[in-house]
Design a protein around this motif. Structure first.
Motif, mmCIF file in Angstrom:
data_model
loop_
_atom_site.group_PDB
_atom_site.id
_atom_site.type_symbol
_atom_site.label_atom_id
_atom_site.label_comp_id
_atom_site.label_asym_id
_atom_site.label_seq_id
_atom_site.Cartn_x
_atom_site.Cartn_y
_atom_site.Cartn_z
ATOM 1 N N LEU A 176 -12.842 -3.477 -1.264
ATOM 2 C CA LEU A 176 -11.799 -2.677 -0.628
ATOM 3 C C LEU A 176 -11.219 -1.733 -1.675
ATOM 4 O O LEU A 176 -11.129 -2.089 -2.850
ATOM 5 C CB LEU A 176 -10.683 -3.574 -0.088
ATOM 6 N N ILE A 177 -10.816 -0.537 -1.244
ATOM 7 C CA ILE A 177 -10.186 0.392 -2.178
ATOM 8 C C ILE A 177 -8.729 -0.003 -2.366
ATOM 9 O O ILE A 177 -8.086 -0.523 -1.455
ATOM 10 C CB ILE A 177 -10.318 1.861 -1.713
ATOM 11 N N ASP A 178 -8.206 0.253 -3.572
ATOM 12 C CA ASP A 178 -6.816 -0.050 -3.886
ATOM 13 C C ASP A 178 -6.301 0.994 -4.875
ATOM 14 O O ASP A 178 -6.554 0.893 -6.081
ATOM 15 C CB ASP A 178 -6.697 -1.451 -4.488
ATOM 16 N N PRO A 179 -5.589 2.015 -4.391
ATOM 17 C CA PRO A 179 -5.149 3.091 -5.284
ATOM 18 C C PRO A 179 -4.133 2.636 -6.334
ATOM 19 O O PRO A 179 -3.958 3.305 -7.345
ATOM 20 C CB PRO A 179 -4.539 4.130 -4.337
ATOM 21 N N THR A 180 -3.485 1.499 -6.131
ATOM 22 C CA THR A 180 -2.460 1.054 -7.074
ATOM 23 C C THR A 180 -3.013 0.236 -8.237
ATOM 24 O O THR A 180 -2.336 0.066 -9.237
ATOM 25 C CB THR A 180 -1.392 0.212 -6.341
ATOM 26 N N SER A 181 -4.236 -0.268 -8.129
ATOM 27 C CA SER A 181 -4.787 -1.095 -9.214
ATOM 28 C C SER A 181 -5.476 -0.220 -10.257
ATOM 29 O O SER A 181 -5.871 0.912 -9.984
ATOM 30 C CB SER A 181 -5.764 -2.137 -8.665
ATOM 31 N N ASP A 182 -5.652 -0.762 -11.424
ATOM 32 C CA ASP A 182 -6.355 -0.034 -12.485
ATOM 33 C C ASP A 182 -7.834 0.133 -12.172
ATOM 34 O O ASP A 182 -8.448 1.132 -12.522
ATOM 35 C CB ASP A 182 -6.195 -0.768 -13.814
ATOM 36 N N GLU A 183 -8.418 -0.846 -11.502
ATOM 37 C CA GLU A 183 -9.843 -0.815 -11.168
ATOM 38 C C GLU A 183 -10.144 0.069 -9.951
ATOM 39 O O GLU A 183 -11.266 0.484 -9.758
ATOM 40 C CB GLU A 183 -10.355 -2.237 -10.892
#
Length: 180
Positions: A53-60
């Protein structure tokens, strides 16, 4: 004799027109509009990430989960500048954009809204804060045109904005190798 040459010339011309039309139909071009200029952008690379899943808030920017992701790595020439101390020395800025697109668990030909399913990360311009280089969707769609055993063909048409309200538009067609 002349009739044969005329028919042959017309036939060759028709084949050339048909071939040119087919070539443009299958050409995959992406465009980026930033800072009020629209330009064709180079696809530096693509990535298909299964079970993520995409996660714009994480570093990865991606995390394990029930879905699949596409990452388009796009390169574009940025501003041309001069060094402050030496006016004779100039540089060309080269920017990379990473476009993250969320797909369902079982991708199939469909239209997916970009809101909540996409974001763009600007790589470069290290003098700017991180939030100014993250663009969230304002509106638009991702269309999964077709999926073969090895490739996914898609079309994106969307506008993104960063925390400063600066717009970025990505539109065009792309191809991603599918990991199965």
């Amino acid at each position: 004799m002349y009739r044969f040459q005329f028919v042959r010339s017309v036939s060759i011309a028709m084949i050339a027109v048909v071939a040119a039309g087919c070539a443009s139909r299958y050409r995959l071009e992406l465009f980026l509009t930033a800072e009020e200029s629209r330009r064709k952008i180079k696809v530096e690379g693509t990535e298909y990430i299964a079970n993520a899943l995409i996660d714009p808030t994480s570093d990865e920017k991606t995390a394990a989960g029930p879905g699949n992701c596409i990452v388009l790595i796009l390169g574009a020439r940025g501003e041309r500048g001069k060094t402050p101390q030496y006016s004779a020395i100039s540089y060309d800025e080269y920017l990379l954009y990473r476009v993250y697109l969320q797909l369902p668990v079982e991708p199939k030909p469909s239209t997916i809204p970009l809101s909540g399913n996409a974001f763009v990360q600007l790589i470069g311009r290290y003098d700017q804060p991180v939030e100014a280089k993250l663009f969230l969707p304002d509106y638009g769609t991702l269309v999964v045109d077709s999926i073969s055993s090895h490739h996914l063909f898609g079309t994106i048409d969307g506008r993104f904005k960063n925390s400063r309200g600066e717009p970025l538009t990505v539109d065009g067609k792309f191809k991603v190798r599918v990991a199965r």
